[in-house]
Design a protein around this motif. Structure first.
Motif, mmCIF file in Angstrom:
data_model
loop_
_atom_site.group_PDB
_atom_site.id
_atom_site.type_symbol
_atom_site.label_atom_id
_atom_site.label_comp_id
_atom_site.label_asym_id
_atom_site.label_seq_id
_atom_site.Cartn_x
_atom_site.Cartn_y
_atom_site.Cartn_z
ATOM 1 N N UNK A 99 21.346 84.874 50.985
ATOM 2 C CA UNK A 99 22.491 84.142 50.647
ATOM 3 C C UNK A 99 23.141 83.634 52.026
ATOM 4 N N UNK A 100 24.334 82.694 51.915
ATOM 5 C CA UNK A 100 24.892 82.470 52.928
ATOM 6 C C UNK A 100 26.767 82.154 52.676
ATOM 7 N N UNK A 101 27.409 82.749 53.597
ATOM 8 C CA UNK A 101 28.775 82.768 53.513
ATOM 9 C C UNK A 101 29.092 81.998 54.839
ATOM 10 N N UNK A 102 29.702 80.957 54.681
ATOM 11 C CA UNK A 102 29.958 80.157 55.985
ATOM 12 C C UNK A 102 30.900 78.926 55.421
ATOM 13 N N UNK A 103 32.026 79.309 55.012
ATOM 14 C CA UNK A 103 33.064 78.115 54.532
ATOM 15 C C UNK A 103 32.225 77.046 53.924
ATOM 16 N N UNK A 104 31.546 77.434 52.691
ATOM 17 C CA UNK A 104 30.694 76.241 52.240
ATOM 18 C C UNK A 104 31.761 76.088 50.733
ATOM 19 N N UNK A 105 32.158 74.849 50.753
ATOM 20 C CA UNK A 105 32.871 74.456 49.491
ATOM 21 C C UNK A 105 31.846 74.420 48.189
ATOM 22 N N UNK A 106 32.395 74.874 47.165
ATOM 23 C CA UNK A 106 31.764 74.553 45.793
ATOM 24 C C UNK A 106 31.700 73.548 45.313
ATOM 25 N N UNK A 107 30.702 72.773 45.218
ATOM 26 C CA UNK A 107 30.460 71.278 44.590
ATOM 27 C C UNK A 107 29.681 71.075 43.509
ATOM 28 N N UNK A 108 29.935 70.207 42.556
ATOM 29 C CA UNK A 108 29.120 69.867 41.524
ATOM 30 C C UNK A 108 27.594 69.516 42.065
ATOM 31 N N UNK A 109 27.585 68.926 43.081
ATOM 32 C CA UNK A 109 26.104 68.283 43.657
ATOM 33 C C UNK A 109 25.610 69.596 44.299
ATOM 34 N N UNK A 110 26.174 70.492 44.927
ATOM 35 C CA UNK A 110 25.517 71.682 45.614
ATOM 36 C C UNK A 110 25.076 72.476 44.288
ATOM 37 N N UNK A 111 25.751 72.483 43.217
ATOM 38 C CA UNK A 111 25.646 73.656 42.166
ATOM 39 C C UNK A 111 24.185 73.004 41.557
ATOM 40 N N UNK A 112 23.916 72.013 41.737
ATOM 41 C CA UNK A 112 22.618 71.560 41.004
ATOM 42 C C UNK A 112 21.493 72.356 41.649
ATOM 43 N N UNK A 113 21.506 72.591 42.985
ATOM 44 C CA UNK A 113 20.396 73.110 43.786
ATOM 45 C C UNK A 113 20.579 74.840 43.900
ATOM 46 N N UNK A 114 21.728 75.197 44.196
ATOM 47 C CA UNK A 114 22.204 76.447 44.655
ATOM 48 C C UNK A 114 23.083 77.101 43.560
ATOM 49 N N UNK A 115 23.138 78.598 43.508
ATOM 50 C CA UNK A 115 24.021 79.212 42.631
ATOM 51 C C UNK A 115 25.382 79.527 43.655
ATOM 52 N N UNK A 116 26.512 79.849 43.235
ATOM 53 C CA UNK A 116 27.781 80.253 43.889
ATOM 54 C C UNK A 116 28.216 81.453 43.363
ATOM 55 N N UNK A 117 28.850 82.284 44.276
ATOM 56 C CA UNK A 117 29.694 83.301 43.742
ATOM 57 C C UNK A 117 30.995 82.823 43.275
ATOM 58 N N UNK A 118 32.089 83.779 42.629
ATOM 59 C CA UNK A 118 33.139 83.458 42.286
ATOM 60 C C UNK A 118 34.068 83.023 43.639
ATOM 61 N N UNK A 119 34.942 82.161 43.732
ATOM 62 C CA UNK A 119 35.487 81.557 44.709
ATOM 63 C C UNK A 119 36.233 82.735 45.656
ATOM 64 N N UNK A 120 36.236 82.748 47.094
ATOM 65 C CA UNK A 120 36.881 84.033 47.724
ATOM 66 C C UNK A 120 37.895 82.869 48.705
ATOM 67 N N UNK A 121 37.974 81.821 48.723
ATOM 68 C CA UNK A 121 38.801 81.234 49.647
ATOM 69 C C UNK A 121 39.249 79.396 48.945
ATOM 70 N N UNK A 122 40.446 79.198 48.905
ATOM 71 C CA UNK A 122 41.118 78.002 48.706
ATOM 72 C C UNK A 122 41.399 77.097 49.926
ATOM 73 N N UNK A 123 40.788 75.859 49.966
ATOM 74 C CA UNK A 123 40.767 75.225 51.195
ATOM 75 C C UNK A 123 41.248 73.600 50.564
ATOM 76 N N UNK A 124 41.560 72.903 51.699
ATOM 77 C CA UNK A 124 41.833 71.447 51.468
ATOM 78 C C UNK A 124 41.727 70.784 52.751
ATOM 79 N N UNK A 125 41.137 69.616 52.567
ATOM 80 C CA UNK A 125 40.879 68.759 53.945
ATOM 81 C C UNK A 125 42.212 68.274 54.390
ATOM 82 N N UNK A 126 42.175 68.160 55.840
ATOM 83 C CA UNK A 126 43.347 67.725 56.480
ATOM 84 C C UNK A 126 42.922 66.873 57.555
ATOM 85 N N UNK A 127 44.103 66.177 58.244
ATOM 86 C CA UNK A 127 43.867 65.160 59.098
ATOM 87 C C UNK A 127 44.356 65.586 60.377
#
Length: 271
Positions: A99-127
């Motif tokens: 497994x990997x725990x590395x601030x990895x955002x759950x995305x639809x594209x990534x879910x095609x190749x990998x499984x994800x746990x239930x979310x453990x952190x909410x984030x949003x991009x910032x400038x």
């Protein structure tokens, strides 16, 4: 004599059957024990403070503390290995890591190749920009040079605004290198997750930087533990995530790194 031998043969058969059953039972129990005690290889990219970074050779961060708590909650031992961002995905795809725990955002594209746990952190991009910058929204990035970490949702978010192949998007191996490009006047802004940006600005007041949010353009994201497809560990660690949230361990870790309480309602609504 023949009867005695027959009786003896029967007894021997029973002994052999009993021994085989006992051995099978012992082997099954042993297999379970080995599986539970196996040290899981957990990979990350330790260049993303405050989630994971190296401090005098020791790996520290929010994700590191979360993984330690999940290990205790699940009963699984683990070894956290810093391999870099792109290798994280390669290792899980080839199943050389559990497994990997590395601030990895759950995305639809990534879910095609990998499984994800239930979310453990909410984030949003910032400038991130210099304090005297006139950039106030994501739309103000048009015509500007923007530094991002390659392969992250920060890159994808900027591409939605500036265009996918825009030469003004500078891609770097780590977010620290992207920030260095800004400090060296090679970029007008950096776009990355708010947890990383806020942490850097707070801990580097002499750099004269500030962060700008734009929730109208940048959508909220959720981090998850990433696994190879069809991993049997997902339900185990989903239970562990729920456990550390319910018993208050998660909140303590969150407050340690972000000086505020987490929005558990938004986090748990994403299950």
């Amino acid at each position: 004599m023949i009867k005695k031998l027959s009786l003896l043969s029967v007894l021997l058969v029973f002994v052999m059957i009993f021994s085989a059953c006992s051995a099978g039972s012992s082997s099954s129990s042993s297999d379970k024990k080995v599986t539970k005690e196996k040290v899981l290889r957990v990979v990350n990219d330790a260049t993303y403070p405050p989630f994971e970074t190296l401090d005098k050779g020791k790996m520290v961060g929010f994700d590191v503390d979360i993984m330690d708590a999940l290990s205790k909650a699940s009963g699984y031992k683990y070894k956290l290995v810093n391999v870099g961002w792109d290798p994280v995905f390669a290792e899980l795809k080839s199943k050389t890591a559990a497994m990997s725990i590395s601030a990895i955002s759950i995305t639809t594209d990534r879910e095609k190749t990998y499984d994800f746990s239930n979310p453990y952190f909410r984030s949003i991009n910032e400038i991130m920009v210099p304090k005297d910058s006139k950039i106030k929204t994501a739309q103000d990035l048009k015509g500007k040079t923007v530094a991002v970490q390659q392969g992250t949702t920060g890159q994808f978010a900027v591409e939605k605004v500036l265009g996918k192949n825009n030469p003004k998007i500078k891609k770097f191996k780590t977010v620290n290198l992207a920030i260095m490009e800004l400090l060296n006047h090679g970029a007008d802004a950096v776009v990355a997750d708010n947890g990383v940006m806020d942490y850097y600005v707070k801990n580097n007041p002499g750099k004269n930087l500030k962060t700008v949010g734009d929730e109208n353009t940048f959508e909220g994201e959720f981090y998850g533990i990433m696994y190879p497809k069809d991993s049997k560990l997902k339900p185990v660690f989903d239970k562990a995530i729920k456990k550390i949230i319910d018993d208050g361990t998660y909140t303590k870790i969150y407050q340690k790194w972000f000086d505020k309480k987490p929005d558990l309602a938004k986090l748990q609504a994403q299950k």
